[in-house]
Design a protein around this motif. Structure first.
Motif, PDB file in Angstrom:
ATOM      1  N   LEU A   1      -4.692  51.067  -9.703  1.00 55.99           N
ATOM      2  CA  LEU A   1      -3.266  51.391  -9.631  1.00 55.99           C
ATOM      3  C   LEU A   1      -3.086  52.899  -9.544  1.00 55.99           C
ATOM      4  O   LEU A   1      -3.674  53.656 -10.329  1.00 55.99           O
ATOM      5  N   LEU A   2      -2.295  53.358  -8.595  1.00 53.20           N
ATOM      6  CA  LEU A   2      -1.893  54.764  -8.514  1.00 53.20           C
ATOM      7  C   LEU A   2      -0.378  54.789  -8.375  1.00 53.20           C
ATOM      8  O   LEU A   2       0.173  54.429  -7.339  1.00 53.20           O
ATOM      9  N   ASN A   3       0.298  55.186  -9.460  1.00 55.62           N
ATOM     10  CA  ASN A   3       1.754  55.219  -9.439  1.00 55.62           C
ATOM     11  C   ASN A   3       2.266  56.145  -8.342  1.00 55.62           C
ATOM     12  O   ASN A   3       1.578  57.068  -7.898  1.00 55.62           O
ATOM     13  N   CYS A   4       3.505  55.909  -7.920  1.00 54.22           N
ATOM     14  CA  CYS A   4       4.060  56.674  -6.808  1.00 54.22           C
ATOM     15  C   CYS A   4       4.315  58.129  -7.202  1.00 54.22           C
ATOM     16  O   CYS A   4       4.505  58.463  -8.364  1.00 54.22           O
ATOM     17  N   PHE A   5       4.284  58.967  -6.187  1.00 55.32           N
ATOM     18  CA  PHE A   5       4.546  60.395  -6.337  1.00 55.32           C
ATOM     19  C   PHE A   5       5.993  60.655  -5.934  1.00 55.32           C
ATOM     20  O   PHE A   5       6.534  59.997  -5.041  1.00 55.32           O
ATOM     21  N   PHE A   6       6.607  61.642  -6.575  1.00 59.61           N
ATOM     22  CA  PHE A   6       8.004  61.944  -6.266  1.00 59.61           C
ATOM     23  C   PHE A   6       8.307  63.381  -6.667  1.00 59.61           C
ATOM     24  O   PHE A   6       7.456  64.083  -7.230  1.00 59.61           O
ATOM     25  N   ASP A   7       9.517  63.833  -6.379  1.00 65.47           N
ATOM     26  CA  ASP A   7       9.912  65.216  -6.634  1.00 65.47           C
ATOM     27  C   ASP A   7      10.257  65.400  -8.104  1.00 65.47           C
ATOM     28  O   ASP A   7      11.279  64.907  -8.579  1.00 65.47           O
ATOM     29  N   THR A   8       9.410  66.131  -8.825  1.00 69.52           N
ATOM     30  CA  THR A   8       9.650  66.379 -10.249  1.00 69.52           C
ATOM     31  C   THR A   8      10.208  67.776 -10.508  1.00 69.52           C
ATOM     32  O   THR A   8      10.301  68.190 -11.650  1.00 69.52           O
TER      33      THR A   8
END
Length: 373
Positions: free
Chosen positions: A188-195
């Protein structure tokens, strides 16, 4: 270290789910000191200078969408991304390769890549995604096309056995791929997003009248169906003075025309990344509905992180993720309208917004940790 990344579509600007995960993953890899050689398939997008700041090299390839490729035994989403120049570019060195989505996997089984490290990022169980598309269409050519594409994708999926590692985006998808490919390394690799966005200011709307926002890629069937529902079943029953803004890529002329003749509704087509961020941030309610319970809805994660208002969702939007405790949920039209009316009367406090962001990080949606692991 240098890494080839094959992008199924233009990852910038990150204004829809797949692009969000691709772009912010690329940015995190670059920030971690990894050199990137990007290979990008273009359809409606264009070459973007913004990517030059994070990539050593960028190679573009057109998607070939002619009738002959649609008649192939391979899925059209794969066949239209078959370009011999891509393999030539990959063979110039021995760097590892990250394939973004099964759509980019045409060269995965090529014998000339046998000794290369090959990683596949899966954004969905793609054949299931198309099967649900087909089920949502009336009988006709569209339903036939999506049904055939689902069957072809199910067959083509066997190519993933050639991957050294498979990285699904949800726990449900991870369980599926571990069962389907028990001899592969599936993680599992959780999604990446703008932090980088700070939603703690608590300045919803500024001087504008409060509004409800629905956003997404307005050219895909899943979202077209949702927009039709919002315009026909939700917007006519909103209280006077309440606005529903629908924002996203490539709305059809028919959708624009219908919205123009419906009270309370405004469509903003093809907003820039900055405009979309502003819309999400200032919305009193980010209304996120779907009839397609597949994958993870990155726009939900984006709205929870960037938004200064409430997030109102239905049950399918929460499929495959643990974000339900941070949202308000309603499924029937009556419950959605009742919840909207109640939520418009209050604004989340800065303390609530801070706690929401901390909870997201604790759930494992952390770009830096994802790269390290």
């Amino acid at each position: 270290m240098t890494l080839h990344v094959i992008c199924l579509d233009q990852p910038y600007p990150p204004t829809y789910g797949g692009a969000v995960d691709m772009y912010y993953k690329l940015k995190a890899l670059h920030d971690a000191g990894i050199g990137l050689i990007l290979h990008i398939f273009l359809y409606h997008g264009k070459e973007e200078d913004a990517l030059r700041g994070i990539a050593k090299e960028i190679h573009y390839y057109p998607r070939r969408t002619g009738l002959i490729r649609q008649l192939s035994l391979l899925p059209f989403s794969i066949r239209s991304r078959d370009d011999s120049r891509l393999l030539d570019d990959l063979l110039k060195d021995s760097h590892p390769i990250l394939f973004e989505g099964i759509q980019s996997c045409f060269p995965l089984a090529d014998k000339r890549l046998k000794d290369r490290k090959k990683i596949v990022r899966m954004h969905n169980v793609e054949h299931e995604y198309f099967r649900r598309f087909a089920a949502s269409c009336p009988w006709g050519m569209k339903r036939f096309y999506y049904t055939m594409e689902a069957l072809k994708l199910r067959h083509f999926e066997r190519i993933l056995a050639h991957a050294d590692r498979i990285l699904p985006i949800t726990e449900a998808d991870t369980a599926y791929y571990r069962q389907r490919f028990p001899h592969n390394d599936v993680r599992l690799l959780n999604c990446f997003f703008d932090t980088s966005h700070d939603n703690s200011a608590g300045n919803i709307g500024g001087e504008e009248k409060p509004y409800i926002l629905y956003h997404g890629n307005l050219s895909i069937i899943e979202n077209i169906k949702t927009v039709h529902y919002l315009i026909s079943d939700i917007a006519p029953h909103l209280p006077e003075g309440m606005r529903l803004i629908i924002a996203g890529r490539r709305p059809s002329g028919k959708m624009m025309h219908t919205a123009e003749h419906t009270n309370h509704v405004e469509i903003i087509h093809d907003p820039s990344e900055e405009k979309m961020d502003s819309l999400i941030s200032k919305a009193h309610i980010n209304l996120l509905l779907t009839f397609q319970p597949t994958g993870i809805k990155l726009k939900l994660l984006n709205s929870l992180w960037k938004g200064q208002g409430h997030c109102l969702v239905n049950s399918p939007m929460l499929h495959g993720n643990s974000l339900g405790t941070l949202c308000h949920k309603a499924d029937s039209t009556e419950d959605i309208l009742t919840t909207i009316t109640a939520l418009m009367k209050r604004q989340p406090s800065s303390e609530e917004l801070k706690a929401r962001r901390e909870a997201i990080m604790e759930m494992g949606f952390n770009n830096i940790r994802n790269i390290i692991e």
